[in-house]
Design a protein around this motif. Structure first.
Motif, mmCIF file in Angstrom:
data_model
loop_
_atom_site.group_PDB
_atom_site.id
_atom_site.type_symbol
_atom_site.label_atom_id
_atom_site.label_comp_id
_atom_site.label_asym_id
_atom_site.label_seq_id
_atom_site.Cartn_x
_atom_site.Cartn_y
_atom_site.Cartn_z
ATOM 1 N N UNK A 13 -5.361 -4.826 -6.174
ATOM 2 C CA UNK A 13 -5.346 -6.230 -5.725
ATOM 3 C C UNK A 13 -3.947 -6.835 -5.796
ATOM 4 N N UNK A 14 -3.785 -8.023 -5.232
ATOM 5 C CA UNK A 14 -2.521 -8.757 -5.337
ATOM 6 C C UNK A 14 -2.124 -8.820 -6.798
ATOM 7 N N UNK A 15 -0.831 -8.628 -7.054
ATOM 8 C CA UNK A 15 -0.331 -8.628 -8.420
ATOM 9 C C UNK A 15 -0.237 -7.244 -9.028
ATOM 10 N N UNK A 16 -0.745 -6.238 -8.310
ATOM 11 C CA UNK A 16 -0.644 -4.862 -8.803
ATOM 12 C C UNK A 16 0.787 -4.356 -8.643
ATOM 13 N N UNK A 17 1.095 -3.312 -9.370
ATOM 14 C CA UNK A 17 2.397 -2.661 -9.254
ATOM 15 C C UNK A 17 2.206 -1.157 -9.388
ATOM 16 N N UNK A 18 2.989 -0.422 -8.609
ATOM 17 C CA UNK A 18 2.928 1.028 -8.598
ATOM 18 C C UNK A 18 4.243 1.550 -9.162
ATOM 19 N N UNK A 76 8.261 -3.206 1.327
ATOM 20 C CA UNK A 76 7.928 -4.406 2.094
ATOM 21 C C UNK A 76 6.462 -4.425 2.544
ATOM 22 N N UNK A 77 5.955 -3.333 3.144
ATOM 23 C CA UNK A 77 4.544 -3.376 3.549
ATOM 24 C C UNK A 77 3.590 -3.621 2.371
ATOM 25 N N UNK A 78 3.876 -3.027 1.231
ATOM 26 C CA UNK A 78 3.005 -3.248 0.074
ATOM 27 C C UNK A 78 3.147 -4.661 -0.467
ATOM 28 N N UNK A 79 4.371 -5.198 -0.464
ATOM 29 C CA UNK A 79 4.559 -6.549 -0.984
ATOM 30 C C UNK A 79 3.855 -7.579 -0.113
ATOM 31 N N UNK A 80 3.687 -7.295 1.170
ATOM 32 C CA UNK A 80 2.892 -8.177 2.037
ATOM 33 C C UNK A 80 1.465 -8.299 1.519
ATOM 34 N N UNK A 81 1.039 -7.268 0.769
ATOM 35 C CA UNK A 81 -0.306 -7.276 0.169
ATOM 36 C C UNK A 81 -0.257 -7.713 -1.295
ATOM 37 N N UNK A 82 0.936 -8.118 -1.736
ATOM 38 C CA UNK A 82 1.084 -8.584 -3.117
ATOM 39 C C UNK A 82 1.265 -7.470 -4.125
ATOM 40 N N UNK A 83 1.657 -6.283 -3.657
ATOM 41 C CA UNK A 83 1.786 -5.108 -4.525
ATOM 42 C C UNK A 83 3.251 -4.670 -4.540
ATOM 43 N N UNK A 84 3.801 -4.483 -5.727
ATOM 44 C CA UNK A 84 5.165 -3.977 -5.862
ATOM 45 C C UNK A 84 5.144 -2.475 -6.109
ATOM 46 N N UNK A 85 6.254 -1.816 -5.740
ATOM 47 C CA UNK A 85 6.392 -0.377 -5.954
ATOM 48 C C UNK A 85 7.834 -0.083 -6.358
ATOM 49 N N UNK A 86 8.009 0.682 -7.418
ATOM 50 C CA UNK A 86 9.323 1.067 -7.925
ATOM 51 C C UNK A 86 9.221 2.459 -8.540
#
Length: 174
Positions: A13-18, A76-86
């Motif tokens: 969900x929004x607020x998730x991070x990978x 960017x595509x994931x952040x549009x869904x509220x998800x960060x990835x690093x």
């Protein structure tokens, strides 16, 4: 595949991070971005495997470059869904697997660590930066791969530690 399934199942969900773990072997990914994008566009595992074999890319370095490129292209595509990835690119880490291949895995950068009087990182020391990247404290960080190698890469890149410079230039594609 796993991320796609988690997204489809509404489990990110929004607020998730990978958080990913890559390797310094992936740090030259920018020079190969057009080919990496072609590879990453293949969504079928068997087809991606076939492509990697046919294109001479079925190796450790390519797989790590793919991780770094994936993190950057999906930010960017994931952040549009509220998800960060690093991701992190760890330096030598003292794990049971590293101990079974000590000369290979822990020998890398041993001269640097000896000069500084430090040891190879522990698993926990590598986990801390990754946990930071997926925490709310890092909410402004997205699409980044952080090198967590006690400064070896930077020291080689800047020639502060000249023995590291050739391998760092090779790994970074410079």
């Amino acid at each position: 595949h796993l991320i796609d399934r988690l997204l489809a199942g509404g489990l990110l969900p929004r607020g998730s991070a990978i958080g990913f773990i890559s390797s310094a072997a992936g740090l030259g990914w920018e020079a190969n971005l057009p080919v990496l994008k072609e590879y990453l566009a293949i969504t079928d595992f068997d087809e991606a495997t076939k492509w990697a074999v046919e294109n001479g890319k079925a190796d450790y370095m390519w797989s790590k470059q793919a991780v770094c490129a994936y993190v950057a292209t999906q930010a960017m595509p994931l952040l549009k869904q509220g998800i960060r990835i690093n991701a992190i690119c760890p330096g030598p880490t003292d794990t049971p697997l590293a101990q079974t291949n000590k000369e290979t895995w822990l020998g890398f950068g041993a001269d640097y660590r000896a000069e500084l009087g430090i040891e190879a990182a522990t698993s926990l020391e590598q986990a801390y930066p990754l946990l930071f990247l997926v925490s709310d404290a890092a909410s402004a960080i997205n699409g980044i791969t952080i090198v967590t190698d006690s400064g070896y890469f930077s020291a080689g890149l800047t020639e502060v530690f000249p023995p590291a410079t050739p391998i760092v230039r090779f790994l970074s594609g410079r």
